[in-house]
Design a protein around this motif. Structure first.
Motif, PDB file in Angstrom:
ATOM      1  N   ASP B  99       5.930  17.706  30.211  1.00 35.68           N
ATOM      2  CA  ASP B  99       5.376  17.287  28.422  1.00 35.68           C
ATOM      3  C   ASP B  99       4.421  16.214  28.585  1.00 35.68           C
ATOM      4  O   ASP B  99       3.442  16.380  28.017  1.00 35.68           O
ATOM      5  CB  ASP B  99       6.367  16.779  27.565  1.00 35.68           C
ATOM      6  N   MET B 100       4.608  15.249  29.583  1.00 37.23           N
ATOM      7  CA  MET B 100       3.552  14.167  29.608  1.00 37.23           C
ATOM      8  C   MET B 100       3.333  13.827  30.877  1.00 37.23           C
ATOM      9  O   MET B 100       4.001  14.060  31.676  1.00 37.23           O
ATOM     10  CB  MET B 100       4.149  12.611  28.827  1.00 37.23           C
ATOM     11  N   TYR B 101       2.184  13.207  31.268  1.00 35.92           N
ATOM     12  CA  TYR B 101       1.795  12.795  32.643  1.00 35.92           C
ATOM     13  C   TYR B 101       0.975  11.765  32.726  1.00 35.92           C
ATOM     14  O   TYR B 101      -0.007  11.545  31.935  1.00 35.92           O
ATOM     15  CB  TYR B 101       1.099  14.267  33.525  1.00 35.92           C
ATOM     16  N   VAL B 102       1.142  11.140  33.812  1.00 38.06           N
ATOM     17  CA  VAL B 102       0.498   9.770  34.296  1.00 38.06           C
ATOM     18  C   VAL B 102      -0.991  10.229  34.783  1.00 38.06           C
ATOM     19  O   VAL B 102      -1.210  10.869  35.598  1.00 38.06           O
ATOM     20  CB  VAL B 102       1.026   8.930  35.104  1.00 38.06           C
ATOM     21  N   LEU B 103      -1.934   9.294  34.244  1.00 36.86           N
ATOM     22  CA  LEU B 103      -3.280   9.517  34.718  1.00 36.86           C
ATOM     23  C   LEU B 103      -3.447   8.602  35.851  1.00 36.86           C
ATOM     24  O   LEU B 103      -3.883   7.467  35.726  1.00 36.86           O
ATOM     25  CB  LEU B 103      -4.436   9.540  33.657  1.00 36.86           C
ATOM     26  N   LYS B 104      -3.191   8.998  37.311  1.00 29.93           N
ATOM     27  CA  LYS B 104      -2.782   8.184  38.316  1.00 29.93           C
ATOM     28  C   LYS B 104      -4.287   7.475  38.781  1.00 29.93           C
ATOM     29  O   LYS B 104      -4.343   6.364  39.226  1.00 29.93           O
ATOM     30  CB  LYS B 104      -2.257   9.141  39.466  1.00 29.93           C
ATOM     31  N   ASN B 105      -5.120   8.771  38.758  1.00 34.65           N
ATOM     32  CA  ASN B 105      -6.695   8.156  39.160  1.00 34.65           C
ATOM     33  C   ASN B 105      -7.641   8.305  38.108  1.00 34.65           C
ATOM     34  O   ASN B 105      -7.888   9.323  37.713  1.00 34.65           O
ATOM     35  CB  ASN B 105      -7.056   8.912  40.271  1.00 34.65           C
ATOM     36  N   LEU B 106      -8.069   7.289  37.588  1.00 37.34           N
ATOM     37  CA  LEU B 106      -9.059   7.197  36.488  1.00 37.34           C
ATOM     38  C   LEU B 106     -10.128   8.133  36.720  1.00 37.34           C
ATOM     39  O   LEU B 106     -10.807   8.890  35.849  1.00 37.34           O
ATOM     40  CB  LEU B 106      -9.641   5.834  36.125  1.00 37.34           C
ATOM     41  N   LYS B 107     -10.653   8.292  37.984  1.00 40.99           N
ATOM     42  CA  LYS B 107     -11.763   9.167  38.215  1.00 40.99           C
ATOM     43  C   LYS B 107     -11.547  10.739  37.999  1.00 40.99           C
ATOM     44  O   LYS B 107     -12.273  11.357  37.920  1.00 40.99           O
ATOM     45  CB  LYS B 107     -12.171   8.929  39.844  1.00 40.99           C
ATOM     46  N   ASN B 108     -10.131  10.889  37.905  1.00 39.54           N
ATOM     47  CA  ASN B 108      -9.751  12.593  37.631  1.00 39.54           C
ATOM     48  C   ASN B 108      -9.803  12.636  36.235  1.00 39.54           C
ATOM     49  O   ASN B 108      -9.285  13.759  35.696  1.00 39.54           O
ATOM     50  CB  ASN B 108      -8.672  12.934  38.567  1.00 39.54           C
ATOM     51  N   PHE B 109      -9.598  11.562  35.346  1.00 39.72           N
ATOM     52  CA  PHE B 109      -9.489  11.716  33.754  1.00 39.72           C
ATOM     53  C   PHE B 109     -10.439  12.736  33.116  1.00 39.72           C
ATOM     54  O   PHE B 109      -9.784  13.384  32.459  1.00 39.72           O
ATOM     55  CB  PHE B 109      -9.516  10.244  33.221  1.00 39.72           C
ATOM     56  N   PHE B 110     -11.696  12.675  33.783  1.00 39.03           N
ATOM     57  CA  PHE B 110     -12.785  13.421  33.274  1.00 39.03           C
ATOM     58  C   PHE B 110     -12.567  15.005  33.446  1.00 39.03           C
ATOM     59  O   PHE B 110     -12.505  15.790  32.444  1.00 39.03           O
ATOM     60  CB  PHE B 110     -13.845  13.367  33.855  1.00 39.03           C
ATOM     61  N   THR B 111     -11.841  15.405  34.508  1.00 40.14           N
ATOM     62  CA  THR B 111     -11.494  16.666  34.667  1.00 40.14           C
ATOM     63  C   THR B 111     -10.563  17.161  33.795  1.00 40.14           C
ATOM     64  O   THR B 111     -10.499  18.312  33.205  1.00 40.14           O
ATOM     65  CB  THR B 111     -10.701  16.803  36.343  1.00 40.14           C
ATOM     66  N   TYR B 112      -9.522  16.239  33.458  1.00 36.37           N
ATOM     67  CA  TYR B 112      -8.307  16.784  32.576  1.00 36.37           C
ATOM     68  C   TYR B 112      -8.844  16.765  31.305  1.00 36.37           C
ATOM     69  O   TYR B 112      -8.527  17.720  30.494  1.00 36.37           O
ATOM     70  CB  TYR B 112      -7.144  15.685  32.559  1.00 36.37           C
ATOM     71  N   GLN B 113      -9.602  15.846  30.752  1.00 36.89           N
ATOM     72  CA  GLN B 113     -10.300  15.613  29.427  1.00 36.89           C
ATOM     73  C   GLN B 113     -11.206  16.888  29.113  1.00 36.89           C
ATOM     74  O   GLN B 113     -10.924  17.432  28.280  1.00 36.89           O
ATOM     75  CB  GLN B 113     -10.893  14.378  29.158  1.00 36.89           C
ATOM     76  N   ASP B 114     -12.048  17.057  29.983  1.00 37.17           N
ATOM     77  CA  ASP B 114     -13.056  18.015  29.886  1.00 37.17           C
ATOM     78  C   ASP B 114     -12.490  19.468  29.993  1.00 37.17           C
ATOM     79  O   ASP B 114     -12.873  20.512  29.410  1.00 37.17           O
ATOM     80  CB  ASP B 114     -14.108  17.914  31.091  1.00 37.17           C
ATOM     81  N   GLY B 115     -11.397  19.460  30.575  1.00 37.01           N
ATOM     82  CA  GLY B 115     -10.694  20.870  30.792  1.00 37.01           C
ATOM     83  C   GLY B 115      -9.584  21.281  29.656  1.00 37.01           C
ATOM     84  O   GLY B 115      -8.801  21.983  29.792  1.00 37.01           O
ATOM     85  N   ASP B 116      -9.672  20.429  28.430  1.00 36.49           N
ATOM     86  CA  ASP B 116      -8.917  20.633  27.424  1.00 36.49           C
ATOM     87  C   ASP B 116      -7.372  20.308  27.946  1.00 36.49           C
ATOM     88  O   ASP B 116      -6.476  21.207  27.253  1.00 36.49           O
ATOM     89  CB  ASP B 116      -9.182  21.993  26.867  1.00 36.49           C
ATOM     90  N   GLN B 117      -6.959  19.473  28.795  1.00 40.60           N
ATOM     91  CA  GLN B 117      -5.541  19.441  29.217  1.00 40.60           C
ATOM     92  C   GLN B 117      -4.950  18.160  28.612  1.00 40.60           C
ATOM     93  O   GLN B 117      -3.913  17.846  29.370  1.00 40.60           O
ATOM     94  CB  GLN B 117      -5.534  19.389  30.706  1.00 40.60           C
ATOM     95  N   LEU B 118      -5.551  17.395  27.858  1.00 44.40           N
ATOM     96  CA  LEU B 118      -4.899  16.336  27.081  1.00 44.40           C
ATOM     97  C   LEU B 118      -5.188  16.339  25.545  1.00 44.40           C
ATOM     98  O   LEU B 118      -5.913  16.718  25.049  1.00 44.40           O
ATOM     99  CB  LEU B 118      -5.740  14.988  27.479  1.00 44.40           C
ATOM    100  N   LEU B 119      -3.910  16.255  24.929  1.00 42.63           N
ATOM    101  CA  LEU B 119      -3.815  16.056  23.474  1.00 42.63           C
ATOM    102  C   LEU B 119      -4.497  14.759  22.921  1.00 42.63           C
ATOM    103  O   LEU B 119      -4.492  13.751  23.503  1.00 42.63           O
ATOM    104  CB  LEU B 119      -2.396  15.914  23.012  1.00 42.63           C
ATOM    105  N   ASP B 120      -5.265  15.031  21.914  1.00 41.83           N
ATOM    106  CA  ASP B 120      -6.026  13.912  21.349  1.00 41.83           C
ATOM    107  C   ASP B 120      -4.774  12.998  20.584  1.00 41.83           C
ATOM    108  O   ASP B 120      -4.156  13.186  19.873  1.00 41.83           O
ATOM    109  CB  ASP B 120      -6.750  14.288  19.979  1.00 41.83           C
ATOM    110  N   LEU B 121      -4.904  11.620  21.236  1.00 47.22           N
ATOM    111  CA  LEU B 121      -3.926  10.739  20.844  1.00 47.22           C
ATOM    112  C   LEU B 121      -4.499   9.630  19.886  1.00 47.22           C
ATOM    113  O   LEU B 121      -3.776   8.434  19.940  1.00 47.22           O
ATOM    114  CB  LEU B 121      -3.267  10.118  21.925  1.00 47.22           C
ATOM    115  N   SER B 122      -5.694   9.854  19.294  1.00 47.63           N
ATOM    116  CA  SER B 122      -6.261   8.902  18.592  1.00 47.63           C
ATOM    117  C   SER B 122      -5.405   8.215  17.429  1.00 47.63           C
ATOM    118  O   SER B 122      -5.469   6.969  17.259  1.00 47.63           O
ATOM    119  CB  SER B 122      -7.641   9.248  17.622  1.00 47.63           C
ATOM    120  N   GLU B 123      -4.511   8.852  16.896  1.00 49.07           N
ATOM    121  CA  GLU B 123      -3.483   8.523  15.939  1.00 49.07           C
ATOM    122  C   GLU B 123      -2.727   7.229  16.274  1.00 49.07           C
ATOM    123  O   GLU B 123      -2.461   6.348  15.815  1.00 49.07           O
ATOM    124  CB  GLU B 123      -2.619   9.588  15.290  1.00 49.07           C
ATOM    125  N   VAL B 124      -2.061   7.651  17.733  1.00 47.61           N
ATOM    126  CA  VAL B 124      -1.281   6.750  18.344  1.00 47.61           C
ATOM    127  C   VAL B 124      -2.021   5.398  18.619  1.00 47.61           C
ATOM    128  O   VAL B 124      -1.509   4.115  18.456  1.00 47.61           O
ATOM    129  CB  VAL B 124      -0.679   7.384  19.776  1.00 47.61           C
TER     130      VAL B 124
END
Lengths: 310, 438
Positions: B99-124
Motif C-alpha cells: 500500500d505504501m512504499y519508501v522512495l529510497k532514491n530521490l533520483k527515481n522519484f521522477f519515474t514513479y511520479q511521472d508514471g502515475d504511481q504515487l497518490l497526490d498527498l497535498s492534503e496530508v
C-alpha cells in the motif's frame, strides 16, 4: 482366381489405413505431451519476452502506463549515440580477444589432460573448478590480485625489475585485457570438458594408421585431431561467440564499465538504459541490435562450417 | 507445418501485445485518490522496506504508530536493498506492490511520479509542520507526492585521537575545502612522523562524495544544464590529495573493495566526509567490536568559501513515503493517517532514538539524538546536527539518471588518472549535449 486375389487384397486395405492414421495421431499426441511442459516454459519465459522486446524497441516506455509507438526513432538515436558506439566497439574488442584465447587455452588443456595417468581426475577437476565458482567471488579476488599498488601481480612484476607495471583494471588501456584474462581463466575448464569428450570420440585406428604412414606428432595433430574435432570446435566457437557478445556479470562486478567507459559493453549499456534510466524502449532497441549481431555471426559460422563440410 | 508455426507465433505476439496494452490501461486508473475513505474500516496497511534486520527505522515507525493507533497494524514487506527500485517498479507494474512504499532514491522519484504511481498527498502535506524539511523535493506543480520522515545531511567525521596524536586542532566548523585539503596533508605527514600509517582523509569512491557537495555548494551549479566546469576544482583537489598520498588511491579503493566503515572505523583515516547515517553505524560497530574504540566527532562539511560557515550548506536526499495509487479509498485514508504521523515530532523522536536523522530537527529531537549512548556531545557536533542548509543531491527530472551516469563515467576516469579533471569534465559535457540534452 484373379477376382479372389483382388478381393483379398482390397478388402483388408481400409482398416490398416485408418489404423495408421490413428497411430500417427497418437504418436503426435504423445510427442506433444513430452514437449509441452518444456515448450510452455519456453513460450512464457523466453518467446513472449522476446516478442515484446521487438515491439518495445519501436516505442518509448518507462515501465508504467502505455508504451508510445515512435517508429524508428530509437534506432535513429543509436546511429548518433557515441556511448553506444563505444559499447559496441568494446564488446567487439572483448570478443575478438576472448574467443581465440579461450579456444586455444581450452583445447590445450584438453590435449594435456587427455592422457591416462595417475591423478588425472584431480587435474581435470582443478581446471574445471573456476567455472563452478561464484562469479562475484572470482571478480573480487582477481580485483585484489590486480590491485595496482598492493596486488601480488604487480608486486611480482616489480620484483622482476619492471618499474612501471600496468594499472590493470584501473587503467583505460589494460582494463579490457584484464577482464579477458579472468574470463578465459574462468571458462577454459568448461570448454576443455567439451574438447575432452570430442578427443575421446576419435577412433584410435586413425592415429595408428597415421603412425604407420610415418606422421610425427604435429602432423598427427593437424591431420587427425583437428579435422576429427571439427564438430566440437564448431559447437564451441558458436557458443563462445554468443557468450562473448552477451558478457555482463564479470564486467559489472570487476570494473562496472570503467574507468570511464573503457569496459562498457552492450549488455551493460542495455542494463543502464533500462533499469537505471528507465528508458526501456531505447534499451530494447539496443537489445534488438545485440540480438541481430549474435544471429548474424551464428548464421555466418553455420555457412562457413557447411562450406567446409562440402 | 511452417504456416502453422507462423500463425502460432503471430497469435502469441498479438496476445502479448494485448496483454501489455491491457496492463497499460490498468495502470492509468487510481482508486484511492478520491478521498472520503474510512480509515477505521481497515485493520492492516502494508509498507515496503529493505534489509529489515539491519535497517530498524521502518519497524520503529510502525511500532510508534501502532502504539497510538492500536486498531491498525503496519505490516512490513521486505525488498532487496540494492535492487529496491527495480523490484518496486516491477511490483507496481504488476499490481502487487504494498500500500505504501519508501522512495529510497530521490533520483527515481521522477519515474514513479511521472508514471502515475504515487497518490497526490497535498492534503496530508498541508497539515504537516513547517519544520519538516525535504517536502519540496517531492512537490511537482504544486502537488506533493510523498511525505519525508528522514533527512540526512553530509558531515565531516574526524578521529579526535588521531588529531591529538598529530598535534593538529580539530575542525571548528569554519573550514573551506582548501583548509580541509591542507589539513589532510598536514595530518598525513604528522601521523607518519609519529609512527602511524593512518592517512589524513578518506573520500569514498562514490560520485556523491565530490559531485554531491559541488552541486549543493557552488552558487548557480545546475546539473541539468550540462555545464559542469564547476566540478573541475573539486576534482583537482582530490587528485592532488591522492598524488600527495593523503588520500587512498581510487584504484586501490575499487580493486580492494574497501569499505568506508572499515576505513574510518579501524582508524586508517583521520577524517571522512560521509552522510549522517554513519553516526548510528559507527556507534553500533564500536559496540559490537567491528570498529575500534576511539574518540570521534563530526563537524559541518567544509564549504566553498567562508561566506556560508554560519549556516553551512550540505547535501543529502530526503527519504519519504508515498502511497500506491492502486489501493482502495479506505486503505488510502488509513495510509494517509500513517503518513501524517510519520512527519510528526513523535515519529521524529522515535527515529532520533536509534540514531536516524529525522525530517524535523527541533530542540526536543536534538536532545533525544544527543542522549544516545556513546554519541559525541561536543559543541561542533551539535552545531553540525542542528544548523545547516541541506540541498538535494540532484534535481528531480527525466534527464537526471542519464546525466548522472555520464558524470559517473567521468568520475571513475578522472580519479583513476586516465584523464585530467578538465579534460574528463569537458568530455562528459560533450556527451551530455549529444546524448541527453541536445
Amino acid at each position: 482366381m484373379a477376382t479372389t486375389a483382388v478381393d483379398v487384397a482390397a478388402a483388408p486395405t481400409p482398416p490398416p489405413r485408418r489404423n495408421s492414421r490413428r497411430l500417427t495421431l497418437r504418436r503426435t499426441f504423445i510427442g506433444w505431451t513430452f514437449i509441452l511442459p518444456n515448450f510452455i516454459g519456453f513460450a512464457v519465459l523466453t518467446l513472449t519476452p522476446v516478442v515484446i522486446l521487438f515491439y518495445l524497441a519501436f516505442t518509448s516506455w518507462n515501465a508504467f502506463g502505455q508504451a508510445n509507438w515512435i517508429g524508428l526513432e530509437n534506432f535513429q538515436r543509436l546511429i548518433t549515440d557515441g556511448t553506444f558506439h563505444t559499447a559496441l566497439a568494446n564488446t567487439a574488442y572483448y570478443a575478438v580477444m576472448h574467443i581465440p584465447l579461450t579456444l586455444a587455452a581450452s583445447l590445450g588443456l584438453a590435449l594435456l589432460l587427455n592422457h591416462k595417468m595417475r591423478g588425472i581426475a584431480f587435474f581435470r577437476t582443478v581446471a574445471f573448478f573456476p567455472y563452478i565458482t561464484s562469479i562475484v567471488a572470482i571478480a573480487v579476488v582477481w580485483n585484489m590480485l590486480f590491485s595496482p599498488d598492493s596486488g601480488p601481480i604487480n608486486q611480482f612484476l616489480m620484483a622482476l625489475g619492471i618499474d612501471n607495471p600496468p594499472g590493470w583494471t584501473t587503467s583505460a588501456t589494460w582494463s579490457m585485457p584484464s577482464i579477458v584474462l579472468v574470463s578465459v581463466w574462468r571458462e577454459m575448464g568448461y570448454y576443455m570438458l567439451l574438447f575432452l569428450a570430442g578427443l575421446q570420440a576419435i577412433p584410435r585406428e586413425l592415429y595408428e594408421a597415421a603412425r604407420v604412414d610415418g606422421a610425427h606428432a604435429i602432423q598427427r595433430f593437424w591431420n587427425v585431431t583437428v579435422p576429427s574435432l571439427r564438430p566440437t570446435t564448431f559447437f564451441v566457437t558458436v557458443i563462445l561467440t554468443i557468450q562473448s557478445f552477451k558478457i555482463l556479470d564479470l564486467i559489472l562486478v570487476m570494473t562496472d564499465g570503467g574507468p570511464g567507459t573503457s569496459t562498457l559493453v552492450l549488455a551493460q549499456y542495455i542494463y543502464r538504459k533500462g533499469f537505471e534510466e528507465n528508458d526501456f524502449g531505447y534499451a530494447s532497441a539496443v537489445a534488438v541490435v545485440l540480438f541481430f549481431i549474435c544471429l548474424a555471426l551464428t548464421v555466418v559460422q553455420f555457412l562457413l562450417n557447411k562450406r567446409r563440410e562440402v | 507445418m511452417k504456416r502453422t508455426l507462423l500463425t502460432g507465433a503471430a497469435a502469441l505476439a498479438a496476445a502479448a501485445l494485448t496483454l501489455t496494452a491491457c496492463s497499460g490501461d490498468a495502470d492509468g486508473g487510481s482508486n484511492g485518490g478520491d478521498g472520503g475513505g474510512d480509515a477505521s474500516a481497515v485493520d492492516t496497511i502494508t509498507l515496503a522496506g529493505w534489509s529489515l534486520s539491519t535497517t530498524p527505522e521502518f519497524q520503529v515507525l510502525a511500532d510508534a504508530y501502532q502504539e497510538q493507533n492500536p486498531d491498525i497494524t503496519v505490516e512490513l514487506k521486505e525488498y532487496d536493498a540494492t535492487e529496491y527500485d527495480t523490484q518496486m517498479i516491477a511490483d507496481l507494474a504488476a499490481g502487487s506492490a504494498p500500500d505504501m512504499y519508501v522512495l529510497k532514491n530521490l533520483k527515481n522519484f521522477f519515474t514513479y511520479q511521472d508514471g502515475d504511481q504515487l497518490l497526490d498527498l497535498s492534503e496530508v502535506a498541508s497539515g504537516v509542520s513547517d519544520e519538516v524539511t525535504g517536502m519540496d523535493a517531492y512537490t511537482v506543480d504544486g502537488a506533493t507526492y510523498a511525505i519525508p520522515y528522514r533527512q540526512d545531511a553530509w558531515y565531516l567525521y574526524y578521529n579526535k585521537d588521531l588529531f591529538d596524536e598529530a598535534g593538529i586542532e580539530y575542525p571548528d566548523g569554519s573550514w573551506t575545502w582548501d583548509d580541509y585539503a591542507a589539513t589532510a596533508e598536514e595530518l598525513t605527514t604528522a601521523l607518519a612522523d609519529s609512527g602511524s600509517d593512518a592517512l589524513g582523509t578518506y573520500q569514498h569512491s562514490w560520485q556523491s562524495t565530490l559531485q554531491g557537495f559541488a552541486n549543493a555548494q557552488v552558487p548557480d551549479a545546475d546539473l541539468l544544464s550540462g555545464e559542469w566546469e564547476y566540478l573541475v576544482p573539486f576534482y583537482e583537489r582530490v587528485v592532488a590529495l591522492q598524488d600527495a598520498g593523503a588520500q587512498m588511491d581510487f584504484g586501490a579503493v575499487t580493486t580492494n573493495s574497501v569499505t568506508y566503515q572499515a576505513q574510518f572505523g579501524t582508524q586508517e583515516a583521520a577524517m571522512m566526509p560521509m552522510g549522517s547515517w554513519y553516526v548510528a553505524t559507527l556507534l553500533a560497530q564500536q559496540e559490537s567490536g567491528d570498529a575500534d574504540e576511539f574518540n570521534w566527532g563530526f563537524a559541518p562539511a567544509p564549504q566553498v568559501d567562508s561566506s556560508t560557515t554560519d549556516m553551512p550548506v550540505t547535501f543529502a536526499d530526503p527519504t519519504g513515503i508515498g502511497i500506491n495509487p492502486a489501493v482502495d479509498a479506505d486503505t488510502a485514508a488509513a495510509a494517509q493517517d500513517f503518513l501524517a504521523f510519520v512527519a510528526s515530532e513523535d515519529a521524529a523522536a522515535a527515529l532520533a532514538e536509534i540514531g536516524i536523522t529525522p525530517a524535523i530537527t527541533s530542540d526536543a529531537v536534538t536532545e533525544t539524538y544527543f542522549s544516545i549512548d556513546g554519541i559525541p556531545t561536543d559543541e561542533t557536533s551539535q552545531f553540525a546536527f542542528s544548523t545547516h542548509e541541506v540541498l538535494p543531491e540532484n534535481p528531480v527530472a527525466a534527464e537526471t539518471a542519464a546525466l548522472q551516469n555520464i558524470l559517473n563515467d567521468a568520475h571513475s576516469a578522472i580519479l583513476a588518472g586516465t584523464v585530467s579533471p578538465a579534460d574528463g569534465i569537458a568530455e562528459a559535457m560533450d556527451r551530455a549535449q549529444s546524448e541527453v540534452l541536445g
